[in-house]
Design a protein around this motif. Structure first.
Motif, PDB file in Angstrom:
ATOM      1  N   ARG A 180     -15.785  69.479  14.833  1.00 50.60           N
ATOM      2  CA  ARG A 180     -14.269  69.665  15.036  1.00 50.60           C
ATOM      3  C   ARG A 180     -13.832  68.323  13.928  1.00 50.60           C
ATOM      4  O   ARG A 180     -14.543  67.245  13.741  1.00 50.60           O
ATOM      5  N   ILE A 181     -12.857  68.579  13.309  1.00 51.40           N
ATOM      6  CA  ILE A 181     -12.394  67.269  12.505  1.00 51.40           C
ATOM      7  C   ILE A 181     -10.869  67.081  12.815  1.00 51.40           C
ATOM      8  O   ILE A 181      -9.953  67.693  13.171  1.00 51.40           O
ATOM      9  N   SER A 182     -10.736  65.719  12.620  1.00 58.02           N
ATOM     10  CA  SER A 182      -9.520  65.257  12.967  1.00 58.02           C
ATOM     11  C   SER A 182      -9.098  64.221  11.716  1.00 58.02           C
ATOM     12  O   SER A 182      -9.972  63.878  10.879  1.00 58.02           O
ATOM     13  N   THR A 183      -7.607  64.383  11.685  1.00 55.76           N
ATOM     14  CA  THR A 183      -7.128  63.718  10.567  1.00 55.76           C
ATOM     15  C   THR A 183      -6.559  62.194  10.679  1.00 55.76           C
ATOM     16  O   THR A 183      -6.008  62.154  11.817  1.00 55.76           O
ATOM     17  N   VAL A 184      -6.744  61.151  10.192  1.00 57.01           N
ATOM     18  CA  VAL A 184      -6.485  59.982  10.195  1.00 57.01           C
ATOM     19  C   VAL A 184      -5.646  59.788   9.214  1.00 57.01           C
ATOM     20  O   VAL A 184      -5.798  59.502   8.012  1.00 57.01           O
ATOM     21  N   THR A 185      -4.283  59.204   9.475  1.00 54.50           N
ATOM     22  CA  THR A 185      -3.395  58.963   8.261  1.00 54.50           C
ATOM     23  C   THR A 185      -3.100  57.407   8.365  1.00 54.50           C
ATOM     24  O   THR A 185      -2.534  56.706   9.364  1.00 54.50           O
ATOM     25  N   ILE A 186      -3.333  56.816   7.146  1.00 50.92           N
ATOM     26  CA  ILE A 186      -3.228  55.259   7.193  1.00 50.92           C
ATOM     27  C   ILE A 186      -1.832  55.022   6.440  1.00 50.92           C
ATOM     28  O   ILE A 186      -1.317  55.276   5.386  1.00 50.92           O
ATOM     29  N   LEU A 187      -1.022  54.378   7.241  1.00 49.41           N
ATOM     30  CA  LEU A 187       0.595  54.027   6.845  1.00 49.41           C
ATOM     31  C   LEU A 187       0.734  52.595   6.321  1.00 49.41           C
ATOM     32  O   LEU A 187       0.143  51.731   6.779  1.00 49.41           O
ATOM     33  N   ASP A 188       1.209  52.384   5.122  1.00 50.96           N
ATOM     34  CA  ASP A 188       1.351  51.202   4.404  1.00 50.96           C
ATOM     35  C   ASP A 188       2.297  50.201   5.284  1.00 50.96           C
ATOM     36  O   ASP A 188       3.468  50.588   5.406  1.00 50.96           O
ATOM     37  N   ASP A 189       1.852  49.117   5.718  1.00 50.05           N
ATOM     38  CA  ASP A 189       2.670  48.163   6.317  1.00 50.05           C
ATOM     39  C   ASP A 189       2.783  46.768   5.549  1.00 50.05           C
ATOM     40  O   ASP A 189       3.289  45.881   6.244  1.00 50.05           O
ATOM     41  N   ASP A 190       2.351  46.681   4.310  1.00 47.47           N
ATOM     42  CA  ASP A 190       2.646  45.334   3.594  1.00 47.47           C
ATOM     43  C   ASP A 190       4.053  45.364   2.949  1.00 47.47           C
ATOM     44  O   ASP A 190       4.515  46.241   2.144  1.00 47.47           O
ATOM     45  N   GLU A 191       4.595  44.454   3.464  1.00 48.09           N
ATOM     46  CA  GLU A 191       5.939  44.114   2.849  1.00 48.09           C
ATOM     47  C   GLU A 191       6.001  42.912   1.738  1.00 48.09           C
ATOM     48  O   GLU A 191       5.516  42.030   1.916  1.00 48.09           O
ATOM     49  N   VAL A 192       6.485  43.487   0.425  1.00 47.74           N
ATOM     50  CA  VAL A 192       6.499  42.581  -0.569  1.00 47.74           C
ATOM     51  C   VAL A 192       7.807  41.651  -0.395  1.00 47.74           C
ATOM     52  O   VAL A 192       8.541  41.867   0.300  1.00 47.74           O
ATOM     53  N   THR A 193       7.653  40.124  -0.720  1.00 49.81           N
ATOM     54  CA  THR A 193       8.650  39.285  -0.739  1.00 49.81           C
ATOM     55  C   THR A 193       8.930  38.772  -2.273  1.00 49.81           C
ATOM     56  O   THR A 193       8.122  38.407  -3.024  1.00 49.81           O
ATOM     57  N   ILE A 194      10.141  38.746  -2.459  1.00 48.45           N
ATOM     58  CA  ILE A 194      10.586  38.151  -3.894  1.00 48.45           C
ATOM     59  C   ILE A 194      11.291  36.997  -3.672  1.00 48.45           C
ATOM     60  O   ILE A 194      12.364  37.081  -2.718  1.00 48.45           O
ATOM     61  N   THR A 195      11.138  36.138  -4.324  1.00 45.23           N
ATOM     62  CA  THR A 195      11.614  34.615  -4.120  1.00 45.23           C
ATOM     63  C   THR A 195      11.989  33.792  -5.628  1.00 45.23           C
ATOM     64  O   THR A 195      11.201  34.378  -6.622  1.00 45.23           O
ATOM     65  N   PRO A 196      12.947  33.160  -5.681  1.00 45.53           N
ATOM     66  CA  PRO A 196      13.189  32.407  -6.935  1.00 45.53           C
ATOM     67  C   PRO A 196      11.992  31.662  -7.147  1.00 45.53           C
ATOM     68  O   PRO A 196      11.622  30.974  -6.264  1.00 45.53           O
ATOM     69  N   MET A 197      11.802  31.402  -8.408  1.00 43.86           N
ATOM     70  CA  MET A 197      10.695  30.612  -8.956  1.00 43.86           C
ATOM     71  C   MET A 197      10.999  29.067  -8.822  1.00 43.86           C
ATOM     72  O   MET A 197      12.409  28.796  -9.183  1.00 43.86           O
ATOM     73  N   ILE A 198      10.485  28.320  -8.223  1.00 48.37           N
ATOM     74  CA  ILE A 198      10.590  26.699  -8.060  1.00 48.37           C
ATOM     75  C   ILE A 198      10.587  26.121  -9.431  1.00 48.37           C
ATOM     76  O   ILE A 198       9.806  26.334 -10.254  1.00 48.37           O
ATOM     77  N   ASN A 199      11.754  25.577  -9.930  1.00 50.33           N
ATOM     78  CA  ASN A 199      11.923  24.633 -11.161  1.00 50.33           C
ATOM     79  C   ASN A 199      11.103  23.455 -11.000  1.00 50.33           C
ATOM     80  O   ASN A 199      11.428  22.698 -10.128  1.00 50.33           O
ATOM     81  N   PRO A 200       9.764  23.356 -11.810  1.00 52.40           N
ATOM     82  CA  PRO A 200       9.170  22.078 -11.469  1.00 52.40           C
ATOM     83  C   PRO A 200       9.950  20.772 -11.924  1.00 52.40           C
ATOM     84  O   PRO A 200       9.323  19.603 -11.449  1.00 52.40           O
ATOM     85  N   MET A 201      10.899  20.943 -12.617  1.00 50.89           N
ATOM     86  CA  MET A 201      11.456  19.694 -13.052  1.00 50.89           C
ATOM     87  C   MET A 201      12.423  19.314 -11.988  1.00 50.89           C
ATOM     88  O   MET A 201      12.688  17.970 -11.881  1.00 50.89           O
ATOM     89  N   THR A 202      12.959  20.173 -11.055  1.00 55.11           N
ATOM     90  CA  THR A 202      13.978  19.655  -9.784  1.00 55.11           C
ATOM     91  C   THR A 202      13.378  19.949  -8.770  1.00 55.11           C
ATOM     92  O   THR A 202      13.873  19.145  -7.740  1.00 55.11           O
ATOM     93  N   GLY A 203      12.130  20.513  -8.452  1.00 55.43           N
ATOM     94  CA  GLY A 203      11.694  21.158  -7.110  1.00 55.43           C
ATOM     95  C   GLY A 203      12.445  21.945  -6.512  1.00 55.43           C
ATOM     96  O   GLY A 203      12.236  22.186  -5.416  1.00 55.43           O
ATOM     97  N   THR A 204      13.586  22.412  -6.992  1.00 55.01           N
ATOM     98  CA  THR A 204      14.426  23.459  -6.341  1.00 55.01           C
ATOM     99  C   THR A 204      14.535  24.711  -7.397  1.00 55.01           C
ATOM    100  O   THR A 204      13.807  24.883  -8.236  1.00 55.01           O
TER     101      THR A 204
END
Length: 287
Positions: A180-204
């Protein structure tokens, strides 16, 4: 010139909800016409943009309901598995047509259908394995555990693999070789995060530049590879109430940047005007 901390954070929330539109796959022609004596017909598919991952497809040729062209008399009903490579935007499948040597017959047609399968791959998505178990006589349930890989690719397609059991021992109630064959479905649960790049001159995430620099570049970062690319719009504009003015101090502008699937940084550059006036520091916002 000083950039807004608050407004840049606001736009990050918007981008996260709008990112990764679904790739569109369609037939290049809704109706393909071909002569019987051609022997074959090509059915082609296209996708609207490149993807970082390959897409697995099944393309099926079958009789219509009610039947028109008949298999195998007029064509060969068939299912063909194909891989739509990440960098491809068009792919074709060939089906056989039968020249039946019957003159003056009516035009006949059959259907072609595609289905996205995007099957899971071992070892990239799961570990293919065979496990021997014993089902004790007094037990009515038994489980087997297989490993699934968290590949850290966000917003990817749903993936599928099969689990099959096979009876290996003889008994009064079980025939060896039964499966007998059963099907396994893998659901993607990875959430991407987008953030502003920290300015190395100001630290913010704020930027400070001299007027005579001529321009300033601001960047966003994402923490994961994604199955699709993002379109990011950077907007430079005056603050409320105005401080730096456009076009006297900077150029208010909207810049679209493609955040590619395998990239972790996207940047936009805005023009700053050197007005040769001895004045106080000025700032504008980027969202």
């Amino acid at each position: 010139e000083t950039f807004s901390d608050e407004l840049l954070n606001d736009i990050i929330d918007d981008l996260t909800t709008q990112a990764c539109p679904t790739v569109e796959i369609s037939f290049t022609q809704a109706d393909v016409r071909v002569n019987e004596d051609n022997g074959t017909v090509f059915v082609c598919l296209e996708k609207d943009r490149p993807t970082v991952l390959d897409i697995e497809l099944q393309v099926t040729a079958r009789e219509q309901n009610p039947s028109d062209a008949i298999s195998p008399g007029d064509f060969d009903a068939d299912t063909i598995n194909i891989t739509f490579s990440s960098g491809q935007n068009r792919i074709c499948v060939e089906f056989n047509i039968t020249d039946d040597l019957i003159a003056r017959e009516s035009t006949e047609s059959f259907e072609a259908e595609f289905r996205i399968t995007s099957d899971a791959i071992s070892p990239g998505d799961f570990d293919a394995d065979t496990i021997n178990i014993t089902f004790p006589s007094g037990q009515n349930r038994i489980c087997v555990e297989f490993n699934i890989t968290d590949d850290l690719i966000a917003r990817e397609f749903t993936e599928i693999f099969e689990a099959e059991f096979r009876i290996t021992s003889d008994s009064r109630f079980a025939v060896p070789g039964q499966t007998r064959i059963s099907t396994v479905t893998i659901l993607d649960d990875d959430e991407v995060t987008i953030t502003p790049m920290i300015n190395p001159m100001t630290g913010t995430i704020n930027y400070v530049v001299n007027e005579n620099a001529g321009d300033v570049t601001v960047c966003l970062m994402k923490d994961l590879v994604t199955a699709e690319y993002f379109i990011v719009t950077f907007i430079a504009r005056e603050k409320t109430p105005p401080d730096a003015l456009s076009p006297e101090d900077f150029t208010a502008d909207q810049i679209q940047v493609t955040f590619l699937a395998n990239e972790n940084m996207a940047c936009a550059t805005f023009t700053i005007i050197d007005d040769t006036i001895d004045e106080v520091d000025e700032s504008f916002e980027i969202s």
